[in-house]
Design an enzyme around this catalytic site. Sequence first.
Site, PDB file in Angstrom:
ATOM      1  N   SER A   1      -4.202   0.210 -12.749  1.00  0.00           N
ATOM      2  CA  SER A   1      -3.739  -0.418 -11.366  1.00  0.00           C
ATOM      3  C   SER A   1      -2.900  -1.749 -11.831  1.00  0.00           C
ATOM      4  O   SER A   1      -1.844  -2.128 -11.060  1.00  0.00           O
ATOM      5  CB  SER A   1      -4.305  -0.841 -10.172  1.00  0.00           C
ATOM      6  OG  SER A   1      -4.267   0.479  -9.486  1.00  0.00           O
TER       7      SER A   1
ATOM      8  N   SER B   1      -1.755   0.527  -8.491  1.00  0.00           N
ATOM      9  CA  SER B   1      -1.683   0.104  -6.883  1.00  0.00           C
ATOM     10  C   SER B   1      -1.057  -1.366  -6.966  1.00  0.00           C
ATOM     11  O   SER B   1      -0.830  -1.939  -6.090  1.00  0.00           O
ATOM     12  CB  SER B   1      -3.051   0.004  -6.535  1.00  0.00           C
ATOM     13  OG  SER B   1      -3.928  -0.795  -6.979  1.00  0.00           O
TER      14      SER B   1
ATOM     15  N   LYS C   1      -2.377 -10.378  -5.221  1.00  0.00           N
ATOM     16  CA  LYS C   1      -2.514  -8.993  -4.764  1.00  0.00           C
ATOM     17  C   LYS C   1      -3.371  -9.127  -3.259  1.00  0.00           C
ATOM     18  O   LYS C   1      -4.475  -9.839  -3.407  1.00  0.00           O
ATOM     19  CB  LYS C   1      -3.154  -7.995  -5.609  1.00  0.00           C
ATOM     20  CG  LYS C   1      -3.449  -6.558  -5.347  1.00  0.00           C
ATOM     21  CD  LYS C   1      -3.949  -5.791  -6.566  1.00  0.00           C
ATOM     22  CE  LYS C   1      -4.172  -4.075  -5.945  1.00  0.00           C
ATOM     23  NZ  LYS C   1      -4.357  -3.376  -7.290  1.00  0.00           N
TER      24      LYS C   1
HETATM   25  N1  GLN Z   1      -4.293   5.138  -9.728  1.00  0.00           N
HETATM   26  C1  GLN Z   1      -5.475   4.976  -9.789  1.00  0.00           C
HETATM   27  C2  GLN Z   1      -6.381   5.489  -8.559  1.00  0.00           C
HETATM   28  O1  GLN Z   1      -5.466   5.832  -7.643  1.00  0.00           O
HETATM   29  C3  GLN Z   1      -6.102   3.675 -10.158  1.00  0.00           C
HETATM   30  C4  GLN Z   1      -6.073   2.792  -9.195  1.00  0.00           C
HETATM   31  C5  GLN Z   1      -6.489   1.307  -9.686  1.00  0.00           C
HETATM   32  O2  GLN Z   1      -6.448   1.148 -10.851  1.00  0.00           O
HETATM   33  N2  GLN Z   1      -6.739   0.539  -8.630  1.00  0.00           N
HETATM   34  O3  GLN Z   1      -7.312   5.317  -8.222  1.00  0.00           O
END
Ligand code: GLN
Length: 496
Positions: free
Chosen positions: A180, A156, A81
């Site tokens: 994410s 994400s 990532k």
């Molecule tokens: N979707 C969540 C957010 O927008 C989690 C994102 C993540 O786990 N990095 O913060």
Amino acid sequence: MSSRLTDTGARDLLRLLETGEVSCVDVAAAHLDRIGAVDGAVEAFLSVDREQVLADAAEVDRKRQTGESLGRLAGLPVAIKDNICAAGAPATCASRMLEQFVSPYDAHVIGRLRAADAVLLGRTNLDEFAMGSSCESSAFQPTRNPWDAERSPGGSSGGSAAAVCAGMAPLALGSDTGGSIRQPASFCGVVGMKPTYGRVSRYGLVAFASSLDQIGPFARGVEDAALLLEIIAGHDPRDTTSVDQPVPSYLDTLDEPLKGLRIGVVPEHFGEGLDSDVETRVQDAIDVYRSLGAEIREVSLPHSKYCVAVYYIVAPSEASSNLARYDGVHYGFRAAEYDGLIDMYAATRGAGFGDEVKRRIMLGTYALSSGYYDAYYVKALKVRRLIRQDFDAAFQEVDVIAGPVTPAPAFRIGELIDDPLAMYLNDIYTISANLAGVPGISLPCGFTSSELPVGLQLMAAPFEEERLLRAARMYEREADVPIRRPPLGMLPGGSV
Ligand code: GLN
């Protein structure tokens, strides 16, 4: 041969490499070719340095030929990532702010991968600074779900999930702050795991919300995920929140079924808003455990209804502080035109950050501001403690909690992007594990009637990854969910 290699899981690839049936360069080339064939349609990768990948693979082949000792992932490609630093590679965080940034050092997990002789395959797409659930807030491209190109792979870490799903990488790393890793794993039909907070060092992970962030593995099966976790877990003095506890050999015990397993089912996770296909698949999965002799018990997490609210105070507060460093002086981007220092900051941040990141910074700054700090931030921390206590009590009663990962399968690209609250609600079942610091895994448990993957989430008490992985493997082995590959031939540029 080459499509066979990209269909092969990590442990099987290792066997082929060890017996000399294939070389590391063969494996790397097969995956690079696969990326060349399908990533035009999926857009999982932000960058791939083909020459470097082949050179790194050739170096592992050379070591093997000369009889030098090799690490446990020797020759295996791993996608990363793009918010995890690897020396000499970009780490854009899918943000204009870091578009030109090249990491000067390796994250702890990258050091571990290099020591294990893995081959770093390429940098995967994400929501900008990992803020989002769809990959649409990437400043560069929206990744597409290999099961349906009109749909999101989740976020994400959507690029990592899509890469593993589409056979572009056997393994990948992601980060999970509120879901994410688990949410994109469930949208793409792969395995994704968020370890206990402190199990894996965050050194070299670009910080979003430091008290919630964890790095974890993606793979197409539980065994491969366990292998990757074993490599990256463990104490690192450079991250003071990384815990000095031995890392069990997860693979050694993985196939031992858990006797007397007590599975907790949380009624709050099966309430309003849960898609009926998702509910059915998850209930079927729980029935598989029942048929294996597990005891299924109801447990309550009474404060879980506050999870989304608490997360959207805590995470933006930490983000507003962590992202203060992007000021046009320390890193990367600086606006071309400005009038004095303050204006330079404003112009740089105004142009360098996208809408979602700005929204989080404003929310967080507000929650931390004097006069509101107690009402929002401190109150959120108190409720966070109650959420953790709910888990502590539940894990007195049961070994593992089972439920859905997301309320619905993969949504369409564009469907939620203009409705931040609807997007935030995607994380309703995953956020609690981050707030409580407990480990969670998402594993495929079948498909909806419209052929979209559904994920089963299992959570366990802190540092019970061994138990969590064994429970996941029990289901995977027994349910024998048929291995189906996405219909990539339907995608433009798809060749399968
Ligand atoms: N979707 C969540 C957010 O927008 C989690 C994102 C993540 O786990 N990095 O913060």
